[in-house]
Design a protein around this motif. Structure first.
Motif, PDB file in Angstrom:
ATOM      1  N   GLU A  27      -5.440   8.714   1.733  1.00 56.13           N
ATOM      2  CA  GLU A  27      -5.326   7.802   2.867  1.00 56.13           C
ATOM      3  C   GLU A  27      -5.386   6.347   2.429  1.00 56.13           C
ATOM      4  O   GLU A  27      -4.575   5.506   2.851  1.00 56.13           O
ATOM      5  N   ARG A  28      -6.323   6.007   1.534  1.00 59.41           N
ATOM      6  CA  ARG A  28      -6.479   4.613   1.136  1.00 59.41           C
ATOM      7  C   ARG A  28      -5.324   4.143   0.258  1.00 59.41           C
ATOM      8  O   ARG A  28      -4.843   3.012   0.403  1.00 59.41           O
ATOM      9  N   VAL A  29      -4.854   4.973  -0.647  1.00 58.39           N
ATOM     10  CA  VAL A  29      -3.750   4.560  -1.519  1.00 58.39           C
ATOM     11  C   VAL A  29      -2.465   4.387  -0.722  1.00 58.39           C
ATOM     12  O   VAL A  29      -1.739   3.400  -0.892  1.00 58.39           O
ATOM     13  N   THR A  30      -2.158   5.334   0.153  1.00 63.50           N
ATOM     14  CA  THR A  30      -0.915   5.211   0.926  1.00 63.50           C
ATOM     15  C   THR A  30      -0.978   4.032   1.897  1.00 63.50           C
ATOM     16  O   THR A  30       0.053   3.447   2.238  1.00 63.50           O
ATOM     17  N   THR A  31      -2.185   3.640   2.305  1.00 68.02           N
ATOM     18  CA  THR A  31      -2.334   2.489   3.196  1.00 68.02           C
ATOM     19  C   THR A  31      -2.249   1.173   2.441  1.00 68.02           C
ATOM     20  O   THR A  31      -1.590   0.225   2.879  1.00 68.02           O
ATOM     21  N   ARG A  32      -2.895   1.114   1.287  1.00 68.07           N
ATOM     22  CA  ARG A  32      -3.071  -0.173   0.617  1.00 68.07           C
ATOM     23  C   ARG A  32      -2.026  -0.478  -0.446  1.00 68.07           C
ATOM     24  O   ARG A  32      -1.877  -1.632  -0.839  1.00 68.07           O
ATOM     25  N   LEU A  33      -1.322   0.534  -0.941  1.00 67.91           N
ATOM     26  CA  LEU A  33      -0.317   0.289  -1.981  1.00 67.91           C
ATOM     27  C   LEU A  33       1.055   0.713  -1.470  1.00 67.91           C
ATOM     28  O   LEU A  33       1.599   1.742  -1.883  1.00 67.91           O
TER      29      LEU A  33
END
Length: 402
Positions: free
Chosen positions: A366-372
């Protein structure tokens, strides 16, 4: 029954697809195999056979400590942890830790896992592309979490990584393993003495009290459980984080649908929990190899009689790709219905940290697909470096840009 045992594991040089060595074994009785070291064994690959071995008390993990068990490296495994025990001792020792790893307790760590993930992604963004998702994210996230939970002093966290590298490599000389083991267990003795003087709210204190005050653990069990918690608590998740992104980013992985899957996760984050389960099924993390179990009596399994004293190894990876259970098994299907994967095992030795691992994997996706946004490989596919003939499959590094 094969006249000459097949060499095993069925190594793959690169990529995350299941080895083609399993293909001719589908729907056939158990196969005799020989690993690089130790006894010959029966190999179970079909879903139902693997589940049966993992859950049948007539197959013993503890018995392998008394034998020259089949393995990929020259050093026999040591005892002390949960994976060295059978019931009723296993039941008693596991109960000491089970309350610390319930789904409810792990859910309480969601904010902390997200905080650690965002901190690592802050560093990645501040440094700018490219980044290595192995060194910059997939190692430090689960290692930080399990070291925090156990109570490892910050100064000694690098030693946990170093010891994990030694025992997971598969090709480290026995004398090196012995020397590194002495150093690491010496550190653990130091942590134990520190917790005797200064108890804290951590798993190390729980184990020390179970040994010192309740007599519930022997000294060997205390050390074995501590080492097992630390290594098993991060190495599998570490490798799976990197493998998940490899599947999603490398053309040809996931049946060719990785890019589409990544796009879907960005627009529909509610798909992430189901995607994690499908990726856990899809990726053959352990190169098809699990710890051997010995038959305590004659057992009929998959049309074969396994005689008392014979070893059986199971391939959870092959079971997760059994076409009789998972239609089109070599393709990633985000909303795949039907049977559950058995990547966390089955029966009494089901992974104690499964809830923690799921949270770490879900939050990382979730965090990688959101932030990168626009995440993609930073090097040509041919330049990726794959692990070869090691306990875990996957990449040594995963350079990305965004």
């Amino acid at each position: 029954m094969t006249a000459t045992p097949l060499p095993y594991p069925f190594w793959t040089d690169e990529g995350l697809g299941l080895s083609t060595g399993y293909t001719p074994l589908r729907g056939r009785p158990l196969t005799r195999v020989r690993l690089p070291y130790g006894d010959e064994a029966w190999l179970a690959t079909d879903y139902e056979d693997v589940r049966a071995v993992l859950s049948d008390a007539r197959f013993s993990l503890a018995e392998s400590l008394l034998r020259d068990h089949p393995r990929i490296d020259p050093t026999p495994r040591a005892g002390g942890g949960l994976i060295a025990l059978d019931p009723p001792r296993h039941t008693h020792v596991r109960a000491l830790l089970a309350k610390a790893f319930t789904a409810r307790r792990m859910e309480g760590l969601r904010a902390r896992i997200r905080e650690v993930a965002d901190g690592l992604l802050d560093r990645i963004e501040d440094a700018g592309p490219p980044a290595d998702l192995v060194e910059d994210l997939s190692f430090p996230l689960p290692m930080t979490m399990i070291c925090d939970m156990v109570g490892v002093p910050a100064r000694d966290v690098p030693s946990v990584r170093a010891w994990a590298d030694v025992i997971c490599a598969g090709d480290v000389p026995a004398e090196t393993v012995e020397q590194q083991g002495k150093d690491f267990f010496g550190r653990m003795h130091g942590w134990i003495e520190e917790r005797r003087r200064n108890p804290a709210d951590d798993l190390l204190t729980l184990l020390v009290r179970a040994h010192d005050e309740d007599g519930a653990l022997t000294e060997e069990e205390l050390l074995g459980l501590l080492g097992e918690l630390l290594i098993a608590g991060f190495v599998t998740t570490t490798n799976q984080i990197a493998n998940f992104f490899a599947v999603l980013l490398i053309p040809g992985e996931a049946g060719g649908d990785g890019k589409e899957c990544l796009t879907a996760l960005r627009s529909r984050p509610e798909l992430i929990p189901r995607t994690v389960e499908e990726l856990l099924r899809y990726v053959p993390l352990l190169n098809g190899l699990t710890l051997p179990r010995y038959a305590l009596e004659d057992v009929e399994l998959g049309g074969t009689v396994v005689r008392e004293g014979e070893a059986v190894v199971v391939s959870q990876a092959a079971a997760n790709h059994d076409p009789a259970v998972f239609p089109d098994p070599d393709r990633l299907v985000l909303d795949r219905p039907g049977a559950a994967h058995i990547s966390f095992g089955h029966g009494i030795h089901y992974c104690l940290g499964a809830h923690l691992a799921r949270l770490e994997l879900q939050i990382t996706l979730e965090r990688v697909t959101t932030r990168l946004p626009g995440l993609r490989l930073a090097v040509p596919e041919g330049e990726l470096r794959w692990r070869s003939r090691e306990f875990f499959s996957g990449l040594r590094s995963l350079p990305v840009t965004w």
